[in-house]
Design a protein around this motif. Structure first.
Motif, mmCIF file in Angstrom:
data_model
loop_
_atom_site.group_PDB
_atom_site.id
_atom_site.type_symbol
_atom_site.label_atom_id
_atom_site.label_comp_id
_atom_site.label_asym_id
_atom_site.label_seq_id
_atom_site.Cartn_x
_atom_site.Cartn_y
_atom_site.Cartn_z
ATOM 1 N N VAL A 386 0.824 -1.213 0.000
ATOM 2 C CA VAL A 386 0.000 0.000 0.000
ATOM 3 C C VAL A 386 0.857 1.261 0.000
ATOM 4 C CG1 VAL A 386 -1.667 1.333 1.346
ATOM 5 C CG2 VAL A 386 -1.966 -1.132 1.070
ATOM 6 N N VAL A 387 1.918 1.274 0.812
ATOM 7 C CA VAL A 387 2.729 2.489 0.937
ATOM 8 C C VAL A 387 3.349 2.911 -0.396
ATOM 9 C CG1 VAL A 387 4.823 3.433 1.973
ATOM 10 C CG2 VAL A 387 3.154 2.271 3.397
ATOM 11 N N PRO A 388 3.991 1.999 -1.163
ATOM 12 C CA PRO A 388 4.521 2.437 -2.467
ATOM 13 C C PRO A 388 3.441 2.975 -3.401
ATOM 14 C CG PRO A 388 5.489 0.338 -1.857
ATOM 15 C CD PRO A 388 4.397 0.615 -0.870
ATOM 16 N N ILE A 389 2.242 2.356 -3.357
ATOM 17 C CA ILE A 389 1.154 2.850 -4.206
ATOM 18 C C ILE A 389 0.759 4.262 -3.793
ATOM 19 C CG2 ILE A 389 -1.271 2.492 -4.812
ATOM 20 C CD1 ILE A 389 -0.774 -0.506 -4.614
ATOM 21 N N LEU A 390 0.649 4.493 -2.483
ATOM 22 C CA LEU A 390 0.304 5.836 -2.005
ATOM 23 C C LEU A 390 1.385 6.846 -2.378
ATOM 24 C CD1 LEU A 390 -1.181 5.132 1.544
ATOM 25 C CD2 LEU A 390 -2.402 5.933 -0.479
ATOM 26 N N ILE A 391 2.649 6.442 -2.213
ATOM 27 C CA ILE A 391 3.744 7.351 -2.563
ATOM 28 C C ILE A 391 3.708 7.682 -4.053
ATOM 29 C CG2 ILE A 391 6.260 7.539 -2.738
ATOM 30 C CD1 ILE A 391 6.448 5.901 -0.177
ATOM 31 N N PHE A 392 3.470 6.651 -4.888
ATOM 32 C CA PHE A 392 3.399 6.878 -6.328
ATOM 33 C C PHE A 392 2.230 7.800 -6.669
ATOM 34 C CE2 PHE A 392 1.558 5.698 -10.443
ATOM 35 C CZ PHE A 392 2.632 5.961 -11.284
ATOM 36 N N ALA A 393 1.057 7.552 -6.039
ATOM 37 C CA ALA A 393 -0.122 8.373 -6.330
ATOM 38 C C ALA A 393 0.104 9.822 -5.910
ATOM 39 C CB ALA A 393 -1.346 7.795 -5.618
ATOM 40 N N ILE A 394 0.667 10.013 -4.705
ATOM 41 C CA ILE A 394 0.921 11.376 -4.232
ATOM 42 C C ILE A 394 1.953 12.065 -5.120
ATOM 43 C CG2 ILE A 394 1.844 12.725 -2.307
ATOM 44 C CD1 ILE A 394 0.666 10.594 -0.437
ATOM 45 N N GLY A 395 3.010 11.318 -5.491
ATOM 46 C CA GLY A 395 4.024 11.899 -6.373
ATOM 47 C C GLY A 395 3.458 12.263 -7.731
ATOM 48 N N PHE A 396 2.599 11.379 -8.266
ATOM 49 C CA PHE A 396 1.984 11.655 -9.569
ATOM 50 C C PHE A 396 1.116 12.908 -9.506
ATOM 51 C CE2 PHE A 396 -1.724 11.156 -12.360
ATOM 52 C CZ PHE A 396 -1.092 11.110 -13.599
ATOM 53 N N ILE A 397 0.312 13.000 -8.446
ATOM 54 C CA ILE A 397 -0.561 14.176 -8.296
ATOM 55 C C ILE A 397 0.275 15.443 -8.143
ATOM 56 C CG2 ILE A 397 -2.255 15.270 -6.779
ATOM 57 C CD1 ILE A 397 -3.266 12.432 -6.149
ATOM 58 N N PHE A 398 1.338 15.350 -7.338
ATOM 59 C CA PHE A 398 2.175 16.523 -7.104
ATOM 60 C C PHE A 398 2.856 16.980 -8.395
ATOM 61 C CE2 PHE A 398 6.371 18.288 -6.049
ATOM 62 C CZ PHE A 398 5.976 19.384 -5.294
ATOM 63 N N ILE A 399 3.442 16.019 -9.124
ATOM 64 C CA ILE A 399 4.143 16.373 -10.364
ATOM 65 C C ILE A 399 3.169 16.927 -11.394
ATOM 66 C CG2 ILE A 399 5.428 15.410 -12.313
ATOM 67 C CD1 ILE A 399 6.701 13.454 -10.319
ATOM 68 N N THR A 400 1.990 16.279 -11.509
ATOM 69 C CA THR A 400 0.986 16.765 -12.463
ATOM 70 C C THR A 400 0.533 18.171 -12.117
ATOM 71 O OG1 THR A 400 0.220 14.488 -12.765
ATOM 72 C CG2 THR A 400 -1.245 16.246 -13.505
ATOM 73 N N THR A 401 0.309 18.415 -10.837
ATOM 74 C CA THR A 401 -0.123 19.748 -10.404
ATOM 75 C C THR A 401 0.945 20.792 -10.698
ATOM 76 O OG1 THR A 401 -1.415 18.714 -8.633
ATOM 77 C CG2 THR A 401 -0.999 21.072 -8.448
ATOM 78 N N VAL A 402 2.211 20.448 -10.409
ATOM 79 C CA VAL A 402 3.308 21.389 -10.679
ATOM 80 C C VAL A 402 3.402 21.695 -12.169
ATOM 81 C CG1 VAL A 402 5.816 21.649 -10.639
ATOM 82 C CG2 VAL A 402 4.631 20.778 -8.630
ATOM 83 N N LEU A 403 3.309 20.644 -12.999
ATOM 84 C CA LEU A 403 3.381 20.857 -14.447
ATOM 85 C C LEU A 403 2.235 21.722 -14.946
ATOM 86 C CD1 LEU A 403 4.458 17.288 -15.651
ATOM 87 C CD2 LEU A 403 5.863 19.359 -15.551
ATOM 88 N N LEU A 404 1.046 21.495 -14.392
ATOM 89 C CA LEU A 404 -0.101 22.312 -14.803
ATOM 90 C C LEU A 404 0.083 23.768 -14.398
ATOM 91 C CD1 LEU A 404 -3.058 19.888 -14.002
ATOM 92 C CD2 LEU A 404 -2.266 20.606 -16.252
#
Length: 431
Positions: A386-404
């Motif tokens: 679960v933890v790697p999935i959460l880290i990946f999801a949070i990282g994806f959201i963060f990177i996507t938000t920054v790029l936007l």
């Protein structure tokens, strides 16, 4: 004259046309950027924003639930003991503690005999291990039956309150709490299973298994002869907690001494004077004042708190289920060590409460208070997934938000650049 005027009008018309084209071009580019940003915000960020909001709410709810569970767990013992103290017990004179189903007993003995491992030596089989504490009944009163028990027994349900005890080697910041070794009622405590603290005057807080009227306390160190081992408690006080958090304390006995005797007496007791205010004690503290050898570390092996109670935990003969549990653990210990060490429930409470020490003495010698079993293995396995999935999801959201945000910033910058360019052109044309 007319020709000159016509030339000026033509030049003015051309200038107006060029200015109009520039403004129209600027407006078109501006509309394109606005449309692009609007589409990005509308079609691409909605899902990420919703997912981010849901994730934040879930994490907040988990933290809230975790804090509630911790609070409920801390209060549970207090309410449990409070209910037991107010409960009116019925006479149990008719209870036959030595009774039982003879046929079932014979069958269980036969099952144990058939499954026992022949490699275990007979002298190890005869080694003494504590069984479930059999209370002694005092019928001095015809109306109420009073039982004498060791209320600081792990098997009966006593626990160490580590949050109100001194820092201990058995309770690391990261790891399993093994403080309960001091509550295992063994006739010969092993030298490597103890509650130890490096503090100068350590405090050990015990949640007793039952509310009792205390009679005496005792301490027993690992086996010694002639001289008590360094680090063993020498002088200690015992105080009763009048509330769950031990903010209010009442002395039970002071200046108890554990010393070397001519007959090498291992368990040494201190009697508690009778006090009417001590009729309902559910929590005690041991304050260790001095240890043998005056060394830094104090190690306590086995403590006991004897008292009277009108309610006693039920003592039953070994059932078929208990016999099966012991047989399975014994077999896994000798033949499937991998299964025993990772999947089996084999903590000290399980082994001693099921009376498995006669059949598998090695299991009891090596038992721990909190073991690795199927539950802990499943928890850590799920945690690792679960933890790697959460880290990946949070990282994806963060990177996507920054790029936007970067894309939006670039778009706004280009729009501002176009507007500034239009203003400069207008000024040039006006001049």
């Amino acid at each position: 004259m007319v020709q000159a005027s016509f030339g000026k009008d033509l030049e003015s018309a051309n200038g107006s046309k060029e200015s109009s084209n520039a403004i129209e071009e600027s407006t078109t580019k501006k509309e394109i950027w606005y449309e692009w940003i609007r589409n990005r915000l509308r079609y691409y960020m909605i899902l990420e924003l919703l997912f981010s909001i849901c994730l934040v709410l879930i994490l907040w709810k988990l933290c809230h639930i975790s804090s509630q569970i911790s609070s409920i767990h801390s209060e549970f013992q207090y309410f449990k003991l409070d209910i037991e103290s107010n409960r009116v017990s019925k006479p149990t004179d008719t209870i036959n503690l030595d009774g039982g189903n003879k046929k079932l007993e014979e069958f269980v003995e036969q099952v144990i005999k058939d499954i026992k491992n022949p490699s275990i030596e007979n002298n190890e089989k005869s080694k003494e291990y504590p069984k479930q504490t059999t209370p002694t009944k005092d019928n001095s009163s015809s109306n109420n039956s009073v039982f004498h028990i060791n209320a600081a027994s792990l098997i009966l349900g006593a626990t160490v309150d580590s949050s109100r005890s001194s820092n201990s080697d058995n309770n690391p910041s990261i790891g399993r709490d093994q403080s309960g070794y001091v509550l295992i009622d063994r006739s010969d405590p092993p030298s490597d299973k103890a509650w130890c603290s490096n503090e100068e005057n350590p405090i050990l807080t015990i949640d007793l298994a039952k509310y009792i009227t205390p009679i005496s306390v005792s301490y027993q160190h690992s086996k010694w002869s002639g001289i008590v081992s360094d680090g063993a408690p020498r002088r200690y006080d015992v105080l009763a907690c009048l509330d769950y958090y031990c903010n209010s304390l009442e002395p039970l006995v002071s200046n108890c001494e554990y010393r070397a005797t001519g007959d090498n007496k291992q368990e040494q007791s201190c009697s508690i004077p009778f006090n009417q205010n001590h009729s309902s004690i559910g929590k005690v503290q041991f304050h260790f004042r001095q240890n043998h050898g005056n060394v830094m570390k104090t190690c306590a092996h086995t403590i006991r708190v004897y008292g009277e109670t009108k309610e006693v935990p039920k003592v039953k003969e070994m059932t078929l289920k208990q016999a099966e549990t012991c047989s399975e653990l014994t077999y896994d210990y000798h033949h499937n060590p991998w299964t025993y060490n990772i999947f089996d429930y084999k903590n000290c409470t399980v082994l001693y409460s099921n009376d498995c020490c006669t059949e598998c003495p090695e299991c009891c010698d090596e038992c721990v208070i909190e073991d690795i079993n199927t539950g802990t293995f499943a928890f850590w396995f799920g945690f690792m997934i679960v933890v790697p999935i959460l880290i990946f999801a949070i990282g994806f959201i963060f990177i996507t938000t920054v790029l936007l945000f970067i894309a939006a910033g670039i778009g706004l910058f280009e729009i501002a650049k176009l507007q500034i360019g239009c203003l400069f052109r207008k000024r040039k044309q006006s001049t």
